[in-house]
Design a protein around this motif. Structure first.
Motif, PDB file in Angstrom:
ATOM      1  N   SER A 251       0.839  -1.186   0.000  1.00  0.00           N
ATOM      2  CA  SER A 251       0.000   0.000   0.000  1.00  0.00           C
ATOM      3  C   SER A 251       0.878   1.241   0.000  1.00  0.00           C
ATOM      4  O   SER A 251       2.013   1.227   0.462  1.00  0.00           O
ATOM      5  N   PHE A 252       0.321   2.352  -0.531  1.00  0.00           N
ATOM      6  CA  PHE A 252       1.086   3.605  -0.516  1.00  0.00           C
ATOM      7  C   PHE A 252       1.286   4.118   0.893  1.00  0.00           C
ATOM      8  O   PHE A 252       2.109   4.990   1.145  1.00  0.00           O
ATOM      9  N   LYS A 253       0.557   3.554   1.860  1.00  0.00           N
ATOM     10  CA  LYS A 253       0.705   3.968   3.256  1.00  0.00           C
ATOM     11  C   LYS A 253       1.912   3.319   3.924  1.00  0.00           C
ATOM     12  O   LYS A 253       2.286   3.685   5.029  1.00  0.00           O
ATOM     13  N   SER A 254       2.497   2.350   3.242  1.00  0.00           N
ATOM     14  CA  SER A 254       3.614   1.622   3.839  1.00  0.00           C
ATOM     15  C   SER A 254       4.804   2.540   4.083  1.00  0.00           C
ATOM     16  O   SER A 254       5.230   3.282   3.206  1.00  0.00           O
ATOM     17  N   LEU A 255       5.384   2.469   5.292  1.00  0.00           N
ATOM     18  CA  LEU A 255       6.518   3.328   5.641  1.00  0.00           C
ATOM     19  C   LEU A 255       7.854   2.722   5.262  1.00  0.00           C
ATOM     20  O   LEU A 255       8.852   3.410   5.172  1.00  0.00           O
ATOM     21  N   ASN A 256       7.896   1.413   5.084  1.00  0.00           N
ATOM     22  CA  ASN A 256       9.195   0.787   4.854  1.00  0.00           C
ATOM     23  C   ASN A 256       9.226   0.054   3.518  1.00  0.00           C
ATOM     24  O   ASN A 256       8.259   0.054   2.770  1.00  0.00           O
ATOM     25  N   PHE A 257      10.337  -0.558   3.229  1.00  0.00           N
ATOM     26  CA  PHE A 257      10.530  -1.251   1.958  1.00  0.00           C
ATOM     27  C   PHE A 257       9.925  -2.649   2.078  1.00  0.00           C
ATOM     28  O   PHE A 257      10.620  -3.635   2.252  1.00  0.00           O
ATOM     29  N   SER A 258       8.639  -2.735   1.983  1.00  0.00           N
ATOM     30  CA  SER A 258       7.963  -3.972   2.354  1.00  0.00           C
ATOM     31  C   SER A 258       7.522  -4.813   1.170  1.00  0.00           C
ATOM     32  O   SER A 258       7.246  -5.996   1.324  1.00  0.00           O
ATOM     33  N   GLY A 259       7.412  -4.224  -0.020  1.00  0.00           N
ATOM     34  CA  GLY A 259       7.027  -5.006  -1.183  1.00  0.00           C
ATOM     35  C   GLY A 259       8.230  -5.683  -1.798  1.00  0.00           C
ATOM     36  O   GLY A 259       9.379  -5.394  -1.449  1.00  0.00           O
ATOM     37  N   SER A 260       7.990  -6.608  -2.730  1.00  0.00           N
ATOM     38  CA  SER A 260       9.120  -7.307  -3.333  1.00  0.00           C
ATOM     39  C   SER A 260       8.807  -7.763  -4.745  1.00  0.00           C
ATOM     40  O   SER A 260       7.673  -8.069  -5.083  1.00  0.00           O
ATOM     41  N   LEU A 261       9.838  -7.795  -5.554  1.00  0.00           N
ATOM     42  CA  LEU A 261       9.813  -8.395  -6.882  1.00  0.00           C
ATOM     43  C   LEU A 261      10.736  -9.614  -6.823  1.00  0.00           C
ATOM     44  O   LEU A 261      11.910  -9.484  -6.477  1.00  0.00           O
ATOM     45  N   ARG A 262      10.200 -10.776  -7.140  1.00  0.00           N
ATOM     46  CA  ARG A 262      10.968 -12.014  -7.051  1.00  0.00           C
ATOM     47  C   ARG A 262      11.195 -12.548  -8.461  1.00  0.00           C
ATOM     48  O   ARG A 262      10.248 -12.814  -9.195  1.00  0.00           O
ATOM     49  N   LEU A 263      12.452 -12.694  -8.822  1.00  0.00           N
ATOM     50  CA  LEU A 263      12.812 -13.058 -10.189  1.00  0.00           C
ATOM     51  C   LEU A 263      13.226 -14.517 -10.290  1.00  0.00           C
ATOM     52  O   LEU A 263      13.997 -15.005  -9.468  1.00  0.00           O
ATOM     53  N   GLY A 264      12.740 -15.211 -11.302  1.00  0.00           N
ATOM     54  CA  GLY A 264      13.107 -16.596 -11.536  1.00  0.00           C
ATOM     55  C   GLY A 264      12.146 -17.573 -10.887  1.00  0.00           C
ATOM     56  O   GLY A 264      11.376 -17.224  -9.986  1.00  0.00           O
ATOM     57  N   PRO A 265      12.154 -18.851 -11.331  1.00  0.00           N
ATOM     58  CA  PRO A 265      11.215 -19.851 -10.816  1.00  0.00           C
ATOM     59  C   PRO A 265      11.528 -20.350  -9.409  1.00  0.00           C
ATOM     60  O   PRO A 265      10.646 -20.871  -8.724  1.00  0.00           O
ATOM     61  N   VAL A 266      12.787 -20.199  -8.969  1.00  0.00           N
ATOM     62  CA  VAL A 266      13.162 -20.682  -7.641  1.00  0.00           C
ATOM     63  C   VAL A 266      12.575 -19.767  -6.567  1.00  0.00           C
ATOM     64  O   VAL A 266      12.531 -18.552  -6.732  1.00  0.00           O
ATOM     65  N   ALA A 267      12.119 -20.367  -5.483  1.00  0.00           N
ATOM     66  CA  ALA A 267      11.596 -19.630  -4.318  1.00  0.00           C
ATOM     67  C   ALA A 267      10.265 -18.943  -4.574  1.00  0.00           C
ATOM     68  O   ALA A 267       9.832 -18.112  -3.791  1.00  0.00           O
ATOM     69  N   GLN A 268       9.591 -19.275  -5.659  1.00  0.00           N
ATOM     70  CA  GLN A 268       8.238 -18.782  -5.859  1.00  0.00           C
ATOM     71  C   GLN A 268       7.286 -19.598  -4.978  1.00  0.00           C
ATOM     72  O   GLN A 268       7.587 -20.744  -4.621  1.00  0.00           O
ATOM     73  N   PRO A 269       6.136 -19.031  -4.615  1.00  0.00           N
ATOM     74  CA  PRO A 269       5.211 -19.767  -3.736  1.00  0.00           C
ATOM     75  C   PRO A 269       4.739 -21.065  -4.374  1.00  0.00           C
ATOM     76  O   PRO A 269       4.429 -21.115  -5.559  1.00  0.00           O
ATOM     77  N   GLN A 270       4.713 -22.123  -3.573  1.00  0.00           N
ATOM     78  CA  GLN A 270       4.274 -23.430  -4.057  1.00  0.00           C
ATOM     79  C   GLN A 270       2.759 -23.585  -3.963  1.00  0.00           C
ATOM     80  O   GLN A 270       2.137 -24.235  -4.806  1.00  0.00           O
ATOM     81  N   ARG A 271       2.173 -23.001  -2.936  1.00  0.00           N
ATOM     82  CA  ARG A 271       0.723 -23.104  -2.755  1.00  0.00           C
ATOM     83  C   ARG A 271       0.069 -21.824  -3.277  1.00  0.00           C
ATOM     84  O   ARG A 271      -0.070 -20.842  -2.562  1.00  0.00           O
ATOM     85  N   ILE A 272      -0.263 -21.841  -4.524  1.00  0.00           N
ATOM     86  CA  ILE A 272      -0.863 -20.668  -5.159  1.00  0.00           C
ATOM     87  C   ILE A 272      -1.782 -21.167  -6.274  1.00  0.00           C
ATOM     88  O   ILE A 272      -1.491 -22.177  -6.923  1.00  0.00           O
ATOM     89  N   LYS A 273      -2.896 -20.495  -6.463  1.00  0.00           N
ATOM     90  CA  LYS A 273      -3.844 -20.895  -7.491  1.00  0.00           C
ATOM     91  C   LYS A 273      -3.593 -20.086  -8.764  1.00  0.00           C
ATOM     92  O   LYS A 273      -3.228 -18.905  -8.695  1.00  0.00           O
TER      93      LYS A 273
END
Length: 441
Positions: A251-273
């Motif tokens: 959210s734009f209200k976030s004060l810290n660096f809380s969002g993320s961009l994750r690159l590549g297939p490794v470490a992507q969420p396994q339980r996702i629809k």
């Protein structure tokens, strides 16, 4: 596995591809070190942004800010609508009347030695482009100095990449191209250099080095295209990241660096629809998905099938876009959602309007949940994803609107406010997009 982090930055409608920018001296704003394949992301309006006005409240009222955002969105929607009618891929500039309103920023290092730049994340664009040294009309504080990089190259007219830009011209031996940006004209040289996101250097990365900008709309801070065209980040890093990435937008209200961009297939969420990713040969860069219905509360609203149908010939359908702020639905779909929303809030509650938002309330309300029904996937949006609230007073508005009223208004756009605090996974090799609720604020 390496992990990269994107930093979101805020500056109300200013643009600067700022070298060596630093957030405010607030311990909550200190950016963690980028590492691996995850990059921290923050919102352009975040209080931690180095571009934030000293006193944002004095800069404009909440109402004025909302109207400015709507105007930016309106221009971007017209731009996206114009893309779907094209019969060929335009990997750089992505057509005419290009107006971006980037709201999420990543930190990139360009050149040798590296110069830190702040670049907008844009899933509906392909090429990267940045203002470069000597640029006429670009902000002087936001220029990449190519002379200081030992790995910078200007690409010639005979280079394969030159054939992938729209209407290239030759200035001497350099490959040059022009594009429009709102009311501005932009001239750029096709160039290459080392680009590093977190700790993974990409050598010989092709991008547009802007040399001149004329008119009233100076380009924004640099842009990194996450579309699917030949000059996009996905295409140029295919061997490294396998055309797979995900992000969680705070959210734009976030004060810290809380969002993320994750690159590549490794470490992507396994339980996702997942929902299937659709292909439109007329605009292959856009991420089309099959939106089959919308629920307001427990009721599936009555939307004409043609308002949601995917049609590559006309370009109609639904796209996921990181650069639009508020979700836009074609008029029949929006009207159906709006009317049911109003009915569930209550018939005795006074409805007002603010600019393009026609469902606002001056008294507190309990909004119903809105559920986007995709093929194989339902995404339920709580109040924080569907309502905007005034900073002073009790006014709130449904943060959706009808698509612009032009002949090409055939695209439904699921925008970044509705994506906030969700992990959106783009799995291009398997032609699917995954969505899972995740708190990144």
């Amino acid at each position: 596995m390496k992990t990269h982090f994107l930093c979101p930055l805020s500056f109300l409608f200013f643009f600067a591809l700022a070298a060596q920018a630093a957030p405010d001296a607030n311990p909550k704003c200190e950016a963690p070190q980028d590492h691996g394949s995850t990059l921290r992301v923050f919102h352009i309006f975040s209080p931690c942004s180095p571009f934030r006005p000293p006193n944002p409240a004095a800069a404009s009222s909440w109402e004025e800010s909302v109207l400015q955002l709507q105007a930016k969105d309106q221009a971007r929607l017209l731009y996206l609508s114009s893309l779907v009618a094209k019969r060929s891929v335009v990997p750089i500039a992505s057509g005419r009347q290009i107006v971006q309103s980037p709201t999420y920023i990543l930190r990139a290092k360009i050149g040798t030695p590296p110069q830190t730049m702040l670049m907008a994340l844009d899933t509906s664009s392909d090429a990267a482009w940045i203002p470069c040294n000597g640029c006429v009309g670009c902000p002087s504080s936001s220029l990449f100095d190519s002379h200081k990089s030992t790995t910078f190259k200007s690409l010639g007219c005979q280079s394969p990449q030159c054939k992938q830009v729209p209407n290239p011209t030759c200035g001497g031996s350099a490959c040059m191209f022009n594009m429009t940006y709102g009311g501005s004209s932009i001239a750029a040289n096709l160039s290459s250099d080392t680009v590093t996101l977190a700790s993974d250097p990409v050598r010989g990365y092709t991008f547009g080095c802007i040399q001149k900008a004329t008119g009233s709309s100076v380009p924004p801070q640099g842009l990194l295209g996450l579309g699917r065209g030949p000059l996009s980040f996905l295409s140029q890093t295919q061997s490294l990241y396998k055309s797979t990435f995900s992000y969680c937008l705070p959210s734009f209200k976030s004060l810290n660096f809380s969002g993320s961009l994750r690159l590549g297939p490794v470490a992507q969420p396994q339980r996702i629809k997942y929902t299937p990713l659709l292909k439109n040969p007329r605009r292959s860069s856009l991420y089309y998905v099959n939106l089959v219905g919308i629920k307001v509360g427990r009721k599936v609203v009555d939307i004409p099938a043609g308002a949601l149908a995917f049609n590559p010939t006309t370009g109609s359908g639904t796209i996921i876009d990181s650069g639009t702020v508020f979700t836009r639905l074609v008029t029949p779909a929006y009207t159906a959602v709006r009317d049911e929303f109003r009915r569930r809030v209550g018939r005795n509650v006074t409805v007002t309007s603010l600019g393009g938002f026609d469902t606002c309330y001056s008294a507190p309300i309990v909004p119903p949940t809105i559920t986007l029904q995709f093929a194989g996937l339902n995404v339920s949006l709580p109040a924080e994803n569907i309502m905007i609230h005034s900073t002073a007073g009790s006014t709130s508005c449904l943060a959706m609107a009808a698509a612009p009223g032009n002949v090409n208004s055939v695209v439904n756009v699921i925008a970044n406010m509705q994506q906030q605090n969700h992990r959106i996974l783009f799995d291009v090799p398997n032609s699917r997009i995954g969505v899972a609720r995740e708190q990144c604020t």
